[in-house]
Design an enzyme around this catalytic site. Sequence first.
Site, PDB file in Angstrom:
ATOM      1  N   CYS A 142       0.906  -1.322  -0.074  1.00  8.38           N
ATOM      2  CA  CYS A 142      -0.096   0.012   0.009  1.00  8.38           C
ATOM      3  C   CYS A 142       1.027   1.506   0.085  1.00  8.38           C
ATOM      4  O   CYS A 142       1.506   1.627  -0.917  1.00  8.38           O
ATOM      5  CB  CYS A 142      -0.935   0.066   1.178  1.00  8.38           C
ATOM      6  N   HIS A 235      -4.329  -4.365   0.013  1.00  8.25           N
ATOM      7  CA  HIS A 235      -4.106  -5.226   1.525  1.00  8.25           C
ATOM      8  C   HIS A 235      -4.741  -6.356   1.442  1.00  8.25           C
ATOM      9  O   HIS A 235      -5.633  -6.763   2.090  1.00  8.25           O
ATOM     10  CB  HIS A 235      -5.020  -4.249   2.423  1.00  8.25           C
ATOM     11  N   GLU A 237      -3.476  -8.686   3.054  1.00  9.05           N
ATOM     12  CA  GLU A 237      -3.364  -9.336   4.396  1.00  9.05           C
ATOM     13  C   GLU A 237      -4.595  -8.905   5.278  1.00  9.05           C
ATOM     14  O   GLU A 237      -4.455  -9.674   6.338  1.00  9.05           O
ATOM     15  CB  GLU A 237      -1.998  -8.971   4.877  1.00  9.05           C
TER      16      GLU A 237
END
Length: 305
Positions: A142, A235, A237
């Site tokens: 990011c 993102h 994750e």
Amino acid sequence: MPIKIPNRLPAVKRLESENIFVMTETRAVKQDIRPLRLMFVNLMPTKVATETQILRYLSNTPLQIEIDLVHMDSHESKNTSKEHLLTFYKTFDQVRHKKYDGMIITGAPVENMEFEEVDYWDELCEIMEWSKKNVTSTFHICWGAQAGLYYHYGIKKHALDKKMFGVFEHSVNRTTSKLMRGFDNSFYVPHSRHTTVLREDIEKVKQLEILSESDEAGVYIVFTKAGKQIFVTGHSEYDATTLHDEYVRDLDKGLDIEMPKNYYPNDDMTKPPMMRWRSHASLLYSNWLNYFVYQITPYNIDEIK
């Protein structure tokens, strides 16, 4: 993946409850192998949550990994206790003498600031420059991806008219890339950002290739030809409820924020969000570790160039 992390790190109990194999220091010392050494530069204010999210996806191969958590010495964290940082984190000065098989640089909620205005920008630049000779492959996330593209290649970020917020469909541009091996033609990724990088700016840099993008969210994965640096604008994750937590936080602040797209069933925030990026995230991290860290890094870590 057996991840060698401190026994008392808060992430341990959470990951073990999810049936994820975590190797504590006590068990790791009994194995006579060289673990991969990763440096994890955590720029997020919610450091404990980010630790858990990233470590979850580093647990998907049979390799043993040793993690050094690093925070910015030039920045005072307001959301993570000093005790946690002192117990589990190091500063860059404490690890600069080492070499690492891989490094992860997270995002940070500073997108609306110019890079040079961020109080730890000089320290982060020092780390990124140091990584050229001391890290086999670096994975930027990011804002960390935007920072890396700007520092290494002069690619600027651009403000969006409104926040890119939700879960968006993505496509693979080159299926023969090892990083994209096993990916479906279409997959989903969460995004939460106010700025972006432009395809036309990246295409001007011959060392870079766009491996994945979205019609709505734009460029997703940018890759240097040898995999030395990987830039991921989304993102993958994130937990299932991370976007929900961000949405509720912004609503409570009275901010003009739209509901995250393609996230709640029928756009009903009273229903549990749809988690449909877990398998892609797991594959992305395991491909990076296998093909651009483990397969490339020398057995003698001091030979990294």
